[in-house]
Design a protein around this motif. Structure first.
Motif, PDB file in Angstrom:
ATOM      1  N   LEU A   1       0.846  -1.180   0.000  1.00  0.00           N
ATOM      2  CA  LEU A   1       0.000   0.000   0.000  1.00  0.00           C
ATOM      3  C   LEU A   1       0.885   1.235   0.000  1.00  0.00           C
ATOM      4  O   LEU A   1       1.690   1.439   0.917  1.00  0.00           O
ATOM      5  CB  LEU A   1      -0.895  -0.022   1.244  1.00  0.00           C
ATOM      6  N   VAL A   2       0.770   2.048  -1.061  1.00  0.00           N
ATOM      7  CA  VAL A   2       1.622   3.221  -1.165  1.00  0.00           C
ATOM      8  C   VAL A   2       0.946   4.432  -0.532  1.00  0.00           C
ATOM      9  O   VAL A   2       1.589   5.294   0.055  1.00  0.00           O
ATOM     10  CB  VAL A   2       1.986   3.493  -2.638  1.00  0.00           C
ATOM     11  N   GLY A   3      -0.384   4.490  -0.635  1.00  0.00           N
ATOM     12  CA  GLY A   3      -1.105   5.603  -0.024  1.00  0.00           C
ATOM     13  C   GLY A   3      -2.557   5.245   0.155  1.00  0.00           C
ATOM     14  O   GLY A   3      -3.122   4.482  -0.620  1.00  0.00           O
ATOM     15  N   ALA A   4      -3.164   5.790   1.222  1.00  0.00           N
ATOM     16  CA  ALA A   4      -4.588   5.559   1.438  1.00  0.00           C
ATOM     17  C   ALA A   4      -5.160   6.788   2.116  1.00  0.00           C
ATOM     18  O   ALA A   4      -4.555   7.331   3.040  1.00  0.00           O
ATOM     19  CB  ALA A   4      -4.813   4.334   2.314  1.00  0.00           C
ATOM     20  N   GLY A   5      -6.310   7.235   1.622  1.00  0.00           N
ATOM     21  CA  GLY A   5      -6.932   8.391   2.260  1.00  0.00           C
ATOM     22  C   GLY A   5      -7.696   9.235   1.278  1.00  0.00           C
ATOM     23  O   GLY A   5      -8.032   8.788   0.181  1.00  0.00           O
ATOM     24  N   LYS A   6      -7.969  10.477   1.673  1.00  0.00           N
ATOM     25  CA  LYS A   6      -8.722  11.381   0.804  1.00  0.00           C
ATOM     26  C   LYS A   6      -7.915  11.703  -0.446  1.00  0.00           C
ATOM     27  O   LYS A   6      -6.682  11.799  -0.394  1.00  0.00           O
ATOM     28  CB  LYS A   6      -9.021  12.675   1.561  1.00  0.00           C
ATOM     29  N   VAL A   7      -8.612  11.885  -1.539  1.00  0.00           N
ATOM     30  CA  VAL A   7      -7.935  12.168  -2.799  1.00  0.00           C
ATOM     31  C   VAL A   7      -6.989  13.354  -2.646  1.00  0.00           C
ATOM     32  O   VAL A   7      -5.831  13.301  -3.053  1.00  0.00           O
ATOM     33  CB  VAL A   7      -8.966  12.434  -3.925  1.00  0.00           C
ATOM     34  N   ALA A   8      -7.478  14.415  -1.973  1.00  0.00           N
ATOM     35  CA  ALA A   8      -6.664  15.614  -1.822  1.00  0.00           C
ATOM     36  C   ALA A   8      -5.367  15.321  -1.075  1.00  0.00           C
ATOM     37  O   ALA A   8      -4.350  15.975  -1.297  1.00  0.00           O
ATOM     38  CB  ALA A   8      -7.475  16.686  -1.089  1.00  0.00           C
TER      39      ALA A   8
ATOM     40  N   VAL B   1      -3.734  12.193  -0.885  1.00  0.00           N
ATOM     41  CA  VAL B   1      -2.811  11.187  -1.427  1.00  0.00           C
ATOM     42  C   VAL B   1      -2.577  11.276  -2.934  1.00  0.00           C
ATOM     43  O   VAL B   1      -1.643  10.674  -3.435  1.00  0.00           O
ATOM     44  CB  VAL B   1      -3.272   9.744  -1.096  1.00  0.00           C
ATOM     45  N   TYR B   2      -3.437  11.994  -3.653  1.00  0.00           N
ATOM     46  CA  TYR B   2      -3.242  12.077  -5.111  1.00  0.00           C
ATOM     47  C   TYR B   2      -2.170  13.128  -5.374  1.00  0.00           C
ATOM     48  O   TYR B   2      -2.447  14.243  -5.806  1.00  0.00           O
ATOM     49  CB  TYR B   2      -4.563  12.424  -5.787  1.00  0.00           C
ATOM     50  N   LYS B   3      -0.941  12.773  -5.067  1.00  0.00           N
ATOM     51  CA  LYS B   3       0.161  13.732  -5.141  1.00  0.00           C
ATOM     52  C   LYS B   3       1.308  13.113  -5.930  1.00  0.00           C
ATOM     53  O   LYS B   3       1.514  11.898  -5.890  1.00  0.00           O
ATOM     54  CB  LYS B   3       0.638  14.069  -3.732  1.00  0.00           C
ATOM     55  N   PRO B   4       2.043  13.956  -6.600  1.00  0.00           N
ATOM     56  CA  PRO B   4       3.110  13.446  -7.472  1.00  0.00           C
ATOM     57  C   PRO B   4       4.067  12.512  -6.747  1.00  0.00           C
ATOM     58  O   PRO B   4       4.413  11.444  -7.274  1.00  0.00           O
ATOM     59  CB  PRO B   4       3.852  14.711  -7.919  1.00  0.00           C
ATOM     60  N   GLU B   5       4.506  12.872  -5.519  1.00  0.00           N
ATOM     61  CA  GLU B   5       5.515  12.029  -4.872  1.00  0.00           C
ATOM     62  C   GLU B   5       4.962  10.639  -4.555  1.00  0.00           C
ATOM     63  O   GLU B   5       5.660   9.633  -4.701  1.00  0.00           O
ATOM     64  CB  GLU B   5       6.085  12.714  -3.619  1.00  0.00           C
ATOM     65  N   ILE B   6       3.685  10.576  -4.160  1.00  0.00           N
ATOM     66  CA  ILE B   6       3.096   9.267  -3.846  1.00  0.00           C
ATOM     67  C   ILE B   6       2.861   8.457  -5.126  1.00  0.00           C
ATOM     68  O   ILE B   6       3.174   7.274  -5.203  1.00  0.00           O
ATOM     69  CB  ILE B   6       1.769   9.451  -3.068  1.00  0.00           C
ATOM     70  N   LEU B   7       2.341   9.141  -6.160  1.00  0.00           N
ATOM     71  CA  LEU B   7       2.061   8.439  -7.422  1.00  0.00           C
ATOM     72  C   LEU B   7       3.337   7.908  -8.052  1.00  0.00           C
ATOM     73  O   LEU B   7       3.383   6.772  -8.523  1.00  0.00           O
ATOM     74  CB  LEU B   7       1.351   9.381  -8.399  1.00  0.00           C
ATOM     75  N   SER B   8       4.372   8.717  -8.044  1.00  0.00           N
ATOM     76  CA  SER B   8       5.595   8.263  -8.724  1.00  0.00           C
ATOM     77  C   SER B   8       6.211   7.106  -7.952  1.00  0.00           C
ATOM     78  O   SER B   8       6.885   6.249  -8.515  1.00  0.00           O
ATOM     79  CB  SER B   8       6.595   9.407  -8.888  1.00  0.00           C
ATOM     80  N   LYS B   9       5.949   7.054  -6.640  1.00  0.00           N
ATOM     81  CA  LYS B   9       6.426   5.931  -5.848  1.00  0.00           C
ATOM     82  C   LYS B   9       5.690   4.646  -6.275  1.00  0.00           C
ATOM     83  O   LYS B   9       6.294   3.571  -6.385  1.00  0.00           O
ATOM     84  CB  LYS B   9       6.166   6.216  -4.364  1.00  0.00           C
ATOM     85  N   ALA B  10       4.385   4.785  -6.525  1.00  0.00           N
ATOM     86  CA  ALA B  10       3.612   3.611  -6.921  1.00  0.00           C
ATOM     87  C   ALA B  10       3.937   3.186  -8.343  1.00  0.00           C
ATOM     88  O   ALA B  10       4.075   2.005  -8.636  1.00  0.00           O
ATOM     89  CB  ALA B  10       2.116   3.896  -6.800  1.00  0.00           C
ATOM     90  N   TYR B  11       4.078   4.161  -9.220  1.00  0.00           N
ATOM     91  CA  TYR B  11       4.246   3.838 -10.642  1.00  0.00           C
ATOM     92  C   TYR B  11       5.711   3.703 -11.035  1.00  0.00           C
ATOM     93  O   TYR B  11       6.036   3.382 -12.168  1.00  0.00           O
ATOM     94  CB  TYR B  11       3.542   4.879 -11.511  1.00  0.00           C
ATOM     95  N   LYS B  12       6.614   3.980 -10.127  1.00  0.00           N
ATOM     96  CA  LYS B  12       8.053   3.785 -10.325  1.00  0.00           C
ATOM     97  C   LYS B  12       8.548   4.184 -11.709  1.00  0.00           C
ATOM     98  O   LYS B  12       9.034   3.348 -12.465  1.00  0.00           O
ATOM     99  CB  LYS B  12       8.420   2.318 -10.059  1.00  0.00           C
ATOM    100  N   GLY B  13       8.359   5.416 -12.039  1.00  0.00           N
ATOM    101  CA  GLY B  13       8.913   5.902 -13.292  1.00  0.00           C
ATOM    102  C   GLY B  13       8.176   5.492 -14.538  1.00  0.00           C
ATOM    103  O   GLY B  13       8.559   5.862 -15.642  1.00  0.00           O
ATOM    104  N   SER B  14       7.097   4.695 -14.392  1.00  0.00           N
ATOM    105  CA  SER B  14       6.364   4.334 -15.600  1.00  0.00           C
ATOM    106  C   SER B  14       5.328   5.403 -15.933  1.00  0.00           C
ATOM    107  O   SER B  14       4.490   5.236 -16.790  1.00  0.00           O
ATOM    108  CB  SER B  14       5.697   2.973 -15.439  1.00  0.00           C
TER     109      SER B  14
END
Lengths: 253, 287
Positions: free
Chosen positions: A216-223, A225-238
């Motif tokens: 689990l990379v992030g959980a919570g309100k969209v505002a 967790v929907y952030k570049p640092e969390i997303l890039s951690k999940a998507y690992k450069g893809s």
């Protein structure tokens, strides 16, 4: 603090496929009445997560829904499968598919009652598919098929909904109808989990997110967790993120 | 016309022909009905496997003097379980597991049979059927199995439909999907054994698949497909038996040929799925 105890809770959930970790140590909790998007790259275990919560995959850990185990809650849960998992040549017409949502409530020795048929009919009405009731499901467009499966879930009159990629390959009309329906269900206090692949429109569809990549990379309100640092951690450069103050643009490669 | 009258006359006079006719009708119905589920679950190969796998059961039952119905059902179900076990516990996929186990069972049956020497089971009759040798007892057993199979399908129609159409949702609502699968395998073994004397091991898969496939091309509802498949099964059985008597050839092959011709007709001329109408429609919409 009992009021804040999560009504749907997942603790230390792990799923193993022959030594390979599909999901590792996932824990989260949500209150009822929320519309939750489950996002993450291909192979992140999004479908596996909802299947584990529904008790369809062997897992380690604990899942509780309104304080009860999944087995006691089966009838209160409905599931909308990924469209690609269905054989659309199957000899079944739309109204039969929707009536399947009532099967769990009809004793095996009885026929479907008038009431069950009425519930199915109303569900079909809600997704705007009444005029297609007698069509074979393969004769519908992708969006229409998706609406039929959502009608089937509605006919179950469940409290918790799991939808696997409902927005893939559907038309704008169907998309709007489905989003409106999900919002309406949410306002009735239902809890809805939606597996979602496409990162665009995440903010439009959901108010809570689970961001997943085996862990689990992030959980919570969209505002939150929907952030570049969390997303890039999940998507690992893809993915490529374009961040300009308030506006974020995400492009999956 | 003359020949048909002679056939009817013969049927009314000879009991073995009456037995054969009733057996052909019963087999047509139950094979057609079970076949629909086999087709929709993509298990045609499984039907072939179980029909071959009953052979060792028949031979063993003959050796120890037990009823060959029981022996056949036991090896049929064991093979189905074995196939499931192999595909779930190794990287071998279903179709390969089927290919391994049914040939193994069949070969075992042939070897066991040849050790019997002299008094062995008549392999030819088991492989290709000998509908004219159906006794009253056989008929009653077939009848009993037929009733059992049909009652099961009617009682459990909804779970069968749901677990065939959408197994994931079926599991999510708490249906025992695996149990349903093995029950269907049991029914399949029963049907195979009941069809042995009429069409034989080699051709029973045709009676399972062809009438159901013909019905599939003609309707969009499972309930209607089941009824149509039973009707096509019966037509194949009766007409096939007629030609078998007329030309004095094995009943299994004529029954299967009639079923295949019906399929051919549906394939080309079915109003919705027929190749000819489809071609015509696309030509009309193109012009």
């Amino acid at each position: 603090m009992t009021a804040n105890q999560p009504e749907i809770s997942v603790e230390r959930l792990s799923v193993n496929y022959g030594g390979h970790h599909a999901l590792k140590n996932i824990s989260f909790g949500f209150q009822r009445g929320q519309l939750i998007g489950i996002i993450g790259p291909n192979g992140a275990g999004k479908s596996t997560l909802i299947k584990a919560i529904m008790g369809l995959e062997k897992f380690a850990g604990k899942v509780e829904i309104f304080g009860k185990s999944i087995k006691q809650m089966r009838k209160k849960i409905s599931y909308v499968p990924q469209r690609s998992s269905i054989d659309f040549d199957f000899p079944v017409i739309v109204e039969d598919v929707v009536l399947m949502g009532r099967y769990a409530f009809i004793p095996w020795y009885k026929k479907a009652s008038f009431k069950d048929k009425q519930i199915a009919k109303d569900a079909l009405e809600q997704v705007g598919m009444t005029e297609f009731a007698k069509r074979q499901i393969g004769q519908l467009s992708g969006g229409q098929q998706q609406r039929v499966f959502i009608a089937r879930a509605l006919a179950q009159q469940a409290d918790v909904f799991f939808l696997d990629e409902p927005f893939v390959g559907i038309d704008a009309t169907s998309e709007n109808i489905i989003v409106d329906l999900l919002r309406q269900l949410q306002s009735e206090g239902k809890t809805i989990f939606v597996v979602h692949h496409d990162l665009s429109k995440v903010e439009k569809y959901f108010d809570h997110l689970l961001i997943l990549n085996q862990e689990l990379v992030g959980a919570g309100k969209v505002a939150d967790v929907y952030k570049p640092e969390i997303l890039s951690k999940a998507y690992k450069g893809s993915i490529t993120l374009f961040d300009s103050n308030d506006n974020m643009m995400v492009v999956s490669n | 016309m003359q020949q048909i009258m002679t056939f009817i006359d013969q049927v009314s006079r000879y009991q073995y022909l009456q037995n054969a006719l009733i057996a052909a009708i019963l087999v047509g119905i139950i094979c057609g009905v079970i076949g629909c589920f086999i087709i929709l679950r993509g298990m045609a190969l499984m039907g072939d496997a179980i029909s071959h796998a009953v052979l060792p059961g028949i031979v063993i039952a003959y050796m120890i003097g037990a009823s060959f119905f029981i022996g056949a059902v036991i090896t049929g179900v064991l093979t189905a379980l074995g196939i499931g076990y192999i595909s779930q516990n190794s990287r071998i996929k279903d179709d390969s597991a089927i290919g391994i186990l049914f040939t193994a069972a069949f070969a075992l049956g042939v070897v066991l049979n040849s050790t019997l020497k002299g008094t062995s089971v008549n392999l030819w009759n088991i492989l290709f059927g000998n509908v004219l040798g159906v006794s009253r007892t056989d008929l009653w057993i077939t009848f009993g199995m037929g009733i059992f199979v049909i009652v099961m399908i009617i009682l459990f129609y909804r779970p069968l439909l749901l677990s065939t159409f959408d197994p994931t949702m079926a599991k999510a609502t708490g249906l025992p999907v695996k149990f349903i699968h093995y029950m269907l395998m049991l029914l399949l073994s029963l049907v195979t054994v009941a069809s042995l004397q009429t069409v034989g091991i080699i051709l029973v898969v045709a009676m399972l698949i062809t009438p159901g496939a013909t019905a599939y091309l003609l309707t969009d509802r499972l309930s209607i497909m089941l009824v149509l498949a039973a009707i096509f099964g019966v037509i194949s059985g009766v007409v096939g038996l007629y030609y078998s008597v007329l030309f004095d050839v094995s009943s299994g092959s004529t029954i299967v040929l009639v079923a295949s011709i019906l399929f051919g007709l549906a394939f080309f001329f079915s109003p919705k799925q027929g190749v000819i109408w489809k071609a015509l429609r696309s030509r009309v919409s193109a012009s």
